[in-house]
Motif scaffolding. Structure first.
Motif, mmCIF file in Angstrom:
data_model
loop_
_atom_site.group_PDB
_atom_site.id
_atom_site.type_symbol
_atom_site.label_atom_id
_atom_site.label_comp_id
_atom_site.label_asym_id
_atom_site.label_seq_id
_atom_site.Cartn_x
_atom_site.Cartn_y
_atom_site.Cartn_z
ATOM 1 N N THR A 1 6.420 0.481 10.613
ATOM 2 C CA THR A 1 6.159 1.716 9.616
ATOM 3 C C THR A 1 7.168 1.845 8.705
ATOM 4 O OG1 THR A 1 7.441 2.872 11.047
ATOM 5 C CG2 THR A 1 5.068 2.853 11.734
ATOM 6 N N LYS B 1 4.565 6.041 2.512
ATOM 7 C CA LYS B 1 3.444 5.913 1.322
ATOM 8 C C LYS B 1 3.827 7.227 0.460
ATOM 9 C CE LYS B 1 -0.809 5.087 -0.499
ATOM 10 N NZ LYS B 1 -2.171 4.186 -0.337
ATOM 11 N N PHE C 1 1.965 -0.218 9.038
ATOM 12 C CA PHE C 1 1.528 -1.373 8.404
ATOM 13 C C PHE C 1 0.701 -2.232 9.228
ATOM 14 C CE2 PHE C 1 5.527 -0.773 6.054
ATOM 15 C CZ PHE C 1 4.916 -0.579 4.788
ATOM 16 N N LEU D 1 3.522 -7.312 2.068
ATOM 17 C CA LEU D 1 2.381 -6.852 3.062
ATOM 18 C C LEU D 1 1.194 -6.381 2.261
ATOM 19 C CD1 LEU D 1 4.876 -4.578 5.078
ATOM 20 C CD2 LEU D 1 3.767 -6.779 5.864
ATOM 21 N N GLU E 1 -0.462 -3.728 2.087
ATOM 22 C CA GLU E 1 -0.057 -2.542 1.695
ATOM 23 C C GLU E 1 0.790 -2.417 0.542
ATOM 24 O OE1 GLU E 1 0.135 -3.273 4.833
ATOM 25 O OE2 GLU E 1 -1.202 -2.319 6.007
#
Ligand code: ZN
Length: 132
Positions: free
Chosen positions: A18, A21, A50, A82, A84
């Motif tokens: 984790t 964001k 993630f 990643l 993200e």
């Protein structure tokens, strides 16, 4: 034995992948942050779990590691981007170091990091392997 059980029980808290964001600017951070360096006080950070999928941003092959890791050399350490958006440095497992290329897709796996003493205390952590 009790040590092994205790180590296992802590895995969900310790090793969920984790980060954070920022809802203001959309930047993603790993490890988690409390303040967005872009937005400062205007930023609003939220926990982000993630997916564990990403691709290799850059890598190096380690041929002469420290004693602790000499049994597994040569091995690959990569910066994984990643999906993200955050970047993570990790070992790449289950791969032929000669076949790794920038841009390869990888996914997160849990692996034993090390085993200590006769009690068999085993530490786990996340690593990445080529996506199959
Ligand atoms: Zn921000």
């Amino acid at each position: 034995m009790t040590e092994t059980v205790r180590t296992w029980r802590h895995i969900p808290q310790r090793y969920n992948l984790t980060g954070s964001k920022c809802l203001q600017c959309g930047n993603v951070f790993f490890p988690s942050r409390i303040i967005c360096p872009e937005c400062r006080r205007k930023g609003k950070l939220e926990d982000l779990k993630f997916s564990g999928r990403g691709k290799i941003h850059s890598y190096s092959v380690i041929n002469t590691p420290t004693d602790e890791f000499k049994d597994i050399a040569p091995y690959v350490v990569a910066i994984v981007e990643l999906e993200e958006g955050a970047k993570i440095t990790s070992q790449i497992v289950d791969c032929d170091p000669d076949s790794i290329e920038i841009g390869d897709e990888v996914e997160m796996v849990f692996r034993k990091v090390r085993e200590e003493g006769e009690d068999g205390v085993i530490s786990y952590g996340f690593k990445f392997k080529p996506k199959t």
